[in-house]
Write an enzyme that holds these catalytic residues in place. Structure first.
Site, PDB file in Angstrom:
ATOM      1  N   HIS A  10      -8.294  -2.681  -6.444  1.00 17.82           N
ATOM      2  CA  HIS A  10      -8.282  -2.858  -4.985  1.00 17.82           C
ATOM      3  C   HIS A  10      -9.402  -2.014  -4.368  1.00 17.82           C
ATOM      4  O   HIS A  10      -9.686  -0.910  -4.836  1.00 17.82           O
ATOM      5  CB  HIS A  10      -6.914  -2.445  -4.416  1.00 17.82           C
ATOM      6  N   LYS A  25       0.853  -1.212   0.000  1.00 16.22           N
ATOM      7  CA  LYS A  25       0.000   0.000   0.000  1.00 16.22           C
ATOM      8  C   LYS A  25       0.884   1.255   0.000  1.00 16.22           C
ATOM      9  O   LYS A  25       1.998   1.196  -0.507  1.00 16.22           O
ATOM     10  CB  LYS A  25      -0.970  -0.036   1.180  1.00 16.22           C
ATOM     11  N   GLU A  28     -11.070 -10.196  -1.573  1.00 16.20           N
ATOM     12  CA  GLU A  28     -10.823  -9.496  -0.313  1.00 16.20           C
ATOM     13  C   GLU A  28     -12.130  -8.934   0.244  1.00 16.20           C
ATOM     14  O   GLU A  28     -12.647  -7.929  -0.262  1.00 16.20           O
ATOM     15  CB  GLU A  28      -9.853  -8.323  -0.547  1.00 16.20           C
TER      16      GLU A  28
HETATM   17  P1  PGA Z   1      -4.309  -6.662   5.166  1.00 16.44           P
HETATM   18  O1  PGA Z   1      -4.480  -6.008   3.707  1.00 16.44           O
HETATM   19  O2  PGA Z   1      -3.533  -7.939   4.997  1.00 16.44           O
HETATM   20  O3  PGA Z   1      -3.559  -5.633   5.956  1.00 16.44           O
HETATM   21  O4  PGA Z   1      -5.688  -6.906   5.695  1.00 16.44           O
HETATM   22  C1  PGA Z   1      -4.753  -6.787   2.581  1.00 16.44           C
HETATM   23  C2  PGA Z   1      -5.001  -5.925   1.390  1.00 16.44           C
HETATM   24  O5  PGA Z   1      -5.679  -4.886   1.483  1.00 16.44           O
HETATM   25  O6  PGA Z   1      -4.556  -6.251   0.277  1.00 16.44           O
END
Ligand code: PGA
Length: 252
Positions: A96, A12, A168
């Site tokens: 995303h 990110k 996700e």
């Molecule tokens: P996280 O994020 O593993 O911190 O929950 C996953 C993502 O948003 O790709």
């Protein structure tokens, strides 16, 4: 068809050059000689070159967190598929939920990115997922189906080997608590069946990976599920020990 599991690190908008240097060197060291798993790191745009240099001669691949659909022109601030390939970046994340939410990316924009990126030769991870409200009102499958159909509209089946679907659930991202194994399993099975029905004659279907609070304690059970071909890791991917542990657990 690529049967390797995939571990995809989504950093990110985090990490500067010094952190990246330490993290990538640690990961290379911790995963020295590993095989049977695909590892992809997704830094922010400015650091693609640094990660490329650090991972040269390794099996680790590089992804951008976003890509634009045109190849060049008056699109201030955007980066094209060909530019990514030019700097040695062979993957792009598309759709995303944080981009859908904060940058107002629509399924139509996402579809254009999928089409132009795959045509240019990039591998892509197309992210889909339901919000808490959609889940609460039992619209999970309808929402995922809509994102898949609109995101993959017009994709020729010859491009499917370049595509991974990242599931996700939005409400568990960054929460520290992954979705239940039952929920993960039922949505992954749904995605598999849905994609299979969209591409009935395809020889190989996209891999489907789970993301959302994946960590060192839950990863083994998650990747043991049918139709889970790997994990998309946010927070835990920025900690060298945790990330290496996750990869080792996926591969064993
Ligand atoms: P996280 O994020 O593993 O911190 O929950 C996953 C993502 O948003 O790709």
């Amino acid at each position: 068809m690529n049967k390797n599991k995939l571990v995809f690190a989504n950093w990110k908008m985090n990490l500067h050059s010094e952190d990246i240097n330490t993290l990538v060197k640690g990961v290379l060291n911790g995963l020295n000689d590993i095989s049977g798993v695909d590892i992809v790191l997704a830094p922010t745009f400015p650091y693609l070159g640094i990660v490329k240099l650090l991972t040269a001669n390794s099996k680790i691949r590089l992804s951008a967190q976003n890509v634009f659909w045109e190849e060049s022109g008056s699109y201030t601030g955007e980066v094209s598929p060909g530019m990514l390939l030019d700097v040695g970046c062979t993957w792009a994340m598309i759709g995303h939920s944080e981009r859908r939410q904060h940058l107002l990316e629509t399924n139509e924009m996402i579809n254009k990115k999928v089409l132009s990126s795959t045509l240019k030769g990039l591998n892509i991870i197309l992210c889909v997922g339901e919000s808490f409200d959609q889940r609460r009102t039992k619209k999970t499958f309808a929402s995922i189906s809509d994102q898949l159909h609109r995101g993959l509209r017009g994709v020729g089946e010859e491009f499917l080997p370049q595509i991974v679907i990242g599931y996700e659930p939005i409400w568990v991202i960054g929460s520290g608590q992954a979705a239940s194994l039952n929920d993960i399993s039922s949505v992954h099975n749904f995605i598999f069946t849905e994609v299979e029905s969209m591409f009935p004659t395809a020889e190989s279907l996209p891999r489907i990976v789970y993301g959302g609070s994946v960590n060192t304690t839950n990863v083994e059970q998650i990747v043991d599920l049918d139709n889970v071909d790997g994990v998309l890791v946010g927070n835990a991917s920025m900690d060298c020990d945790k990330f290496c542990d996750i990869v080792l657990k996926v591969v064993k």
